[in-house]
Design a protein around this motif. Structure first.
Motif, PDB file in Angstrom:
ATOM      1  N   GLU A 181     -41.965  17.188 116.184  1.00  0.00           N
ATOM      2  CA  GLU A 181     -41.101  16.273 115.439  1.00  0.00           C
ATOM      3  C   GLU A 181     -40.101  15.625 116.379  1.00  0.00           C
ATOM      4  O   GLU A 181     -39.595  16.264 117.302  1.00  0.00           O
ATOM      5  CB  GLU A 181     -40.307  17.052 114.386  1.00  0.00           C
ATOM      6  N   LYS A 196     -22.416  35.840 110.961  1.00  0.00           N
ATOM      7  CA  LYS A 196     -21.190  35.507 111.670  1.00  0.00           C
ATOM      8  C   LYS A 196     -20.025  35.301 110.728  1.00  0.00           C
ATOM      9  O   LYS A 196     -18.896  35.168 111.133  1.00  0.00           O
ATOM     10  CB  LYS A 196     -21.397  34.230 112.489  1.00  0.00           C
ATOM     11  N   TYR A 215     -26.148  24.503 116.311  1.00  0.00           N
ATOM     12  CA  TYR A 215     -27.321  24.396 115.453  1.00  0.00           C
ATOM     13  C   TYR A 215     -28.211  23.210 115.823  1.00  0.00           C
ATOM     14  O   TYR A 215     -29.381  23.190 115.502  1.00  0.00           O
ATOM     15  CB  TYR A 215     -26.915  24.337 113.979  1.00  0.00           C
ATOM     16  N   ILE A 275     -29.783  26.298 119.692  1.00  0.00           N
ATOM     17  CA  ILE A 275     -30.922  27.153 119.384  1.00  0.00           C
ATOM     18  C   ILE A 275     -32.096  26.902 120.327  1.00  0.00           C
ATOM     19  O   ILE A 275     -32.999  27.704 120.421  1.00  0.00           O
ATOM     20  CB  ILE A 275     -31.389  26.951 117.934  1.00  0.00           C
ATOM     21  N   PHE A 276     -32.060  25.787 121.045  1.00  0.00           N
ATOM     22  CA  PHE A 276     -33.146  25.510 121.983  1.00  0.00           C
ATOM     23  C   PHE A 276     -32.882  26.132 123.350  1.00  0.00           C
ATOM     24  O   PHE A 276     -33.764  26.197 124.186  1.00  0.00           O
ATOM     25  CB  PHE A 276     -33.345  24.008 122.156  1.00  0.00           C
ATOM     26  N   LYS A 311     -38.528  26.728 109.899  1.00  0.00           N
ATOM     27  CA  LYS A 311     -39.209  25.730 109.072  1.00  0.00           C
ATOM     28  C   LYS A 311     -40.713  25.951 108.930  1.00  0.00           C
ATOM     29  O   LYS A 311     -41.230  25.863 107.820  1.00  0.00           O
ATOM     30  CB  LYS A 311     -38.935  24.329 109.612  1.00  0.00           C
ATOM     31  N   LYS A 315     -28.052  34.486 111.637  1.00  0.00           N
ATOM     32  CA  LYS A 315     -27.075  35.363 112.286  1.00  0.00           C
ATOM     33  C   LYS A 315     -25.907  35.620 111.350  1.00  0.00           C
ATOM     34  O   LYS A 315     -25.446  34.727 110.652  1.00  0.00           O
ATOM     35  CB  LYS A 315     -26.572  34.709 113.573  1.00  0.00           C
ATOM     36  N   ASN A 320     -17.901  38.376 119.553  1.00  0.00           N
ATOM     37  CA  ASN A 320     -17.290  39.363 118.677  1.00  0.00           C
ATOM     38  C   ASN A 320     -16.805  38.666 117.410  1.00  0.00           C
ATOM     39  O   ASN A 320     -15.850  37.902 117.430  1.00  0.00           O
ATOM     40  CB  ASN A 320     -16.121  40.033 119.416  1.00  0.00           C
ATOM     41  N   TYR A 321     -17.495  38.900 116.335  1.00  0.00           N
ATOM     42  CA  TYR A 321     -17.159  38.202 115.098  1.00  0.00           C
ATOM     43  C   TYR A 321     -16.413  39.097 114.123  1.00  0.00           C
ATOM     44  O   TYR A 321     -16.237  38.751 112.973  1.00  0.00           O
ATOM     45  CB  TYR A 321     -18.426  37.641 114.449  1.00  0.00           C
ATOM     46  N   SER A 338     -36.437  17.499 116.463  1.00  0.00           N
ATOM     47  CA  SER A 338     -36.231  18.694 117.278  1.00  0.00           C
ATOM     48  C   SER A 338     -36.490  18.413 118.751  1.00  0.00           C
ATOM     49  O   SER A 338     -35.881  19.042 119.618  1.00  0.00           O
ATOM     50  CB  SER A 338     -37.100  19.846 116.778  1.00  0.00           C
ATOM     51  N   GLU A 350     -22.178  28.826 120.408  1.00  0.00           N
ATOM     52  CA  GLU A 350     -22.285  29.491 119.125  1.00  0.00           C
ATOM     53  C   GLU A 350     -20.906  29.800 118.565  1.00  0.00           C
ATOM     54  O   GLU A 350     -20.663  29.713 117.373  1.00  0.00           O
ATOM     55  CB  GLU A 350     -23.088  30.778 119.306  1.00  0.00           C
ATOM     56  N   ARG A 351     -20.004  30.148 119.492  1.00  0.00           N
ATOM     57  CA  ARG A 351     -18.684  30.537 119.045  1.00  0.00           C
ATOM     58  C   ARG A 351     -17.825  29.326 118.706  1.00  0.00           C
ATOM     59  O   ARG A 351     -17.165  29.291 117.686  1.00  0.00           O
ATOM     60  CB  ARG A 351     -18.014  31.357 120.152  1.00  0.00           C
ATOM     61  N   GLY A 374     -24.439  31.903 106.659  1.00  0.00           N
ATOM     62  CA  GLY A 374     -25.723  31.947 107.351  1.00  0.00           C
ATOM     63  C   GLY A 374     -26.095  30.661 108.071  1.00  0.00           C
ATOM     64  O   GLY A 374     -27.093  30.622 108.772  1.00  0.00           O
ATOM     65  N   GLY A 375     -25.301  29.604 107.898  1.00  0.00           N
ATOM     66  CA  GLY A 375     -25.573  28.374 108.628  1.00  0.00           C
ATOM     67  C   GLY A 375     -26.773  27.628 108.099  1.00  0.00           C
ATOM     68  O   GLY A 375     -27.451  28.090 107.181  1.00  0.00           O
ATOM     69  N   PRO A 376     -27.034  26.450 108.686  1.00  0.00           N
ATOM     70  CA  PRO A 376     -28.141  25.621 108.191  1.00  0.00           C
ATOM     71  C   PRO A 376     -29.503  26.182 108.575  1.00  0.00           C
ATOM     72  O   PRO A 376     -29.617  27.037 109.456  1.00  0.00           O
ATOM     73  CB  PRO A 376     -27.898  24.281 108.870  1.00  0.00           C
ATOM     74  N   LEU A 401     -32.851  26.570 110.377  1.00  0.00           N
ATOM     75  CA  LEU A 401     -33.156  26.272 111.771  1.00  0.00           C
ATOM     76  C   LEU A 401     -34.600  25.799 111.921  1.00  0.00           C
ATOM     77  O   LEU A 401     -35.470  26.196 111.150  1.00  0.00           O
ATOM     78  CB  LEU A 401     -32.962  27.536 112.617  1.00  0.00           C
ATOM     79  N   PRO A 402     -34.855  24.970 112.932  1.00  0.00           N
ATOM     80  CA  PRO A 402     -36.223  24.512 113.172  1.00  0.00           C
ATOM     81  C   PRO A 402     -37.179  25.672 113.449  1.00  0.00           C
ATOM     82  O   PRO A 402     -38.379  25.552 113.241  1.00  0.00           O
ATOM     83  CB  PRO A 402     -36.100  23.635 114.413  1.00  0.00           C
TER      84      PRO A 402
END
Lengths: 195, 367
Positions: free
Chosen positions: A35, B115, A102, A106-107, B94, B113, B32-33, A38, A94-95, B86-88, B90-91
């Motif tokens: 796609e 968090k 996102y 993630i890649f 899918k 994840k 560290n969450y 991505s 991520e933090r 949990g966030g969106p 992810l590819p």
């Protein structure tokens, strides 16, 4: 080598595209090109990591490996530096920037062991680039890789609605498309020489 | 020469160590969450340490979602609904989700994840999966190679399951067998009895667990098992029910019928029990009493090899031709099969050719 950094930048996108002329970074190129969305994410992550690890490896090479006379360790050291850098970047993204994480983060694990990234660092040494040239080469190489995966993803999205013989579905057809794209890019060759 | 090698090792080791240290320190600060709360089905709240995947966090808290790949996002078994947090999507998830599942907020728990506070929905059955300890209170010989165990629960003392589900019985080291194994057996007692379970176990030549059960296990022995598992249930409809199971496949059918009998079910039911000869028949009296107590239930034992033709005036050969005695309306019939993969494949093929819709054929296949 006294080549303008800007020329190296342009050349590494088109005439000496790391993927289409050196065929480096093929595995993630083939697996994440289904796609456009991505593939752009992965491509941008490659641009970012390639630019910064090239700079980082340049510093490590000239400040650590050369003075200590251990340039033969460049392969292993470069790999360790790239892996650690990618890991650290992923953690920070991520933090601190979930949105960016996102879409790009993630890649990152996918390209820790991407050979295009190691390849650019090694070429920079072989070709004796200066620091500025190296950064231009890294950024251009990343953008070239992005261009290639974007083109493949665009084509694969079209192909999805067409009949493909069973034996060629998936990786088979992608390889053929990549080959034809590489031939198309030969059209650019000879315009500038950077190596 | 030696100094070169040593300095090389020292430099590579030093650099790798330095970077590893950097990462460890960074992880302490960035990954560290703190403590987050997982809300499960709106009923239970878990306080956990954030930062790892939902799947592994749940596992640490003894809630076991199915997973075959160990959390690498390649099997697609660990699905669960995430209501918030949990966030969106992810590819990486899918490809494993259907459009309906995506609309329904189904996620792969190994990719999500933890968090922030997160609310999830998992099937209640998974909650019930746990380790049980019990004491064998009775061992009955049903035939020369089939025994039924009754296991009185000791820790915990209650089990909740649905008729048709199975447990994994653990066999200890015994005799020359140096390993513990666990094998799946269907529960043959009704879920109305929560303080004990029964298992029907047929001897498998050289089977580790069945040999232990048949030759070593005694009344009064302690055993342990995990469960309940499985999605072989009675469907809550009014359709006719065709049961087909031979040998120890009788176990889940027995549990289902006992459950239905306790509720005075009036659904039309027929149970075809395929066996080789008279000595393979068992629990016939029990099924005969159910024929009396449930007016719409019929039991059809079929022998493929009667020892002597005259001794058996019942049905001979394979079970399938006799289905016609029971099936009235193929569109209003559900089939429940339990047996070997070969038997199931043959019966499913036959039923489909008869016109019973494939989605109304439920089965529990054991190898």
């Amino acid at each position: 080598m006294e080549i303008n950094a800007f020329i190296i930048f342009i050349a590494s996108i088109f005439t000496s595209n790391i993927l289409l002329t050196n065929f480096l970074g093929m595995c993630s190129f083939l697996s994440v090109s289904k796609e456009v969305e991505s593939s752009v994410g992965l491509g941008l992550a490659v641009v970012f990591v390639m630019t910064l690890t090239t700079a980082l490896n340049y510093v490590v090479y000239h400040m650590v490996l050369v003075p200590l006379n251990i340039v033969y360790l460049q392969y292993i050291i470069f790999i360790i530096v790239i892996a650690a850098f990618v890991q650290l970047t992923e953690m920070m993204l991520e933090r601190f920037s979930p949105v960016l994480y996102y879409s790009l983060g993630i890649f990152l694990p996918l390209i820790t062991v991407n050979c295009a990234i190691l390849g650019v660092s090694l070429f920079m040494i072989i070709r004796n680039y200066s620091f500025l040239q190296s950064i231009a080469f890294g950024a251009g190489g990343g953008l070239g890789w992005l261009l290639a995966i974007l083109a493949l993803a665009g084509i694969r999205q079209k192909v999805r609605y067409k009949f493909v013989p069973k034996g060629l579905q998936g990786a088979g057809l992608s390889m053929i498309i990549t080959g034809i794209m590489a031939m198309a890019f030969i059209g650019f060759s000879g315009i500038v020489v950077i190596q | 020469m030696i100094t070169t090698i040593l300095t090389t090792i020292a430099i590579v080791g030093g650099m790798a160590g330095f970077l590893a240290l950097l990462l460890v320190v960074a992880e302490m600060f960035f990954a560290n969450y703190g403590e987050v709360i997982i809300d499960i089905n709106g009923k239970r709240k878990l306080k956990v340490k954030g930062g790892s995947s939902l799947l592994s966090t749940l596992n640490e808290n003894k809630i076991y979602l199915a997973s075959a790949c160990g959390g690498r996002g390649s099997c697609g078994f660990c699905k669960c609904k995430v209501r918030s947090g949990g966030g969106p999507l992810l590819p990486t998830e899918k490809p494993f989700l259907s459009p309906d599942e995506i609309k329904d907020n189904v996620r792969l728990s190994c990719q999500v994840k933890v968090k922030e506070d997160i609310a999830i929905i998992i099937p209640e059955e998974i909650f019930n999966v746990r380790q049980f300890a019990g004491v064998v209170s009775k061992i009955e010989d049903h035939t020369y190679d089939i025994k039924e165990l009754t296991i009185q629960l000791t820790q915990p003392t209650e089990i909740n399951f649905k008729a048709g589900q199975y447990v994994q019985l653990q066999s200890p080291r015994y005799g020359k067998i140096k390993q513990k194994v666990s094998r799946a057996y269907s529960i043959s007692s009704s879920p109305d009895h929560t303080d004990y379970i029964q298992l029907i176990i047929r001897r498998v030549p050289d089977g580790i667990c069945t040999t232990w059960v048949h030759d070593f296990l005694k009344e009064g022995d302690e055993v342990s098992f995990t469960g309940p598992f499985g999605d072989f249930f009675i469907q809550d409809t009014r359709a006719d029910m065709l049961f087909v199971a031979g040998g120890s496949g009788k176990a889940p059918i027995k549990a289902m019928l006992e459950y239905l009998d306790a509720r005075n079910s009036t659904r039309r039911m027929g149970y075809f029990f395929g066996a080789r000869s008279r000595k393979d028949l068992y629990l016939d009296d029990l099924f005969a009493t159910w024929e009396k107590s449930m007016r719409n239930f019929a039991y059809y034992p079929v022998l493929s090899q009667p020892t002597e033709q005259c001794e058996w005036d019942g049905r001979c050969g394979y079970v399938m031709p006799y289905f016609d005695e029971f099936i009235q309306d193929v569109n209003n019939t559900e089939a429940y099969l339990c047996g070997s993969p070969g038997m199931i494949a043959a019966v499913v093929k036959y039923l489909v050719s008869k016109g019973i819709p494939k989605e109304k054929i439920y089965f529990d296949s054991f190898a």
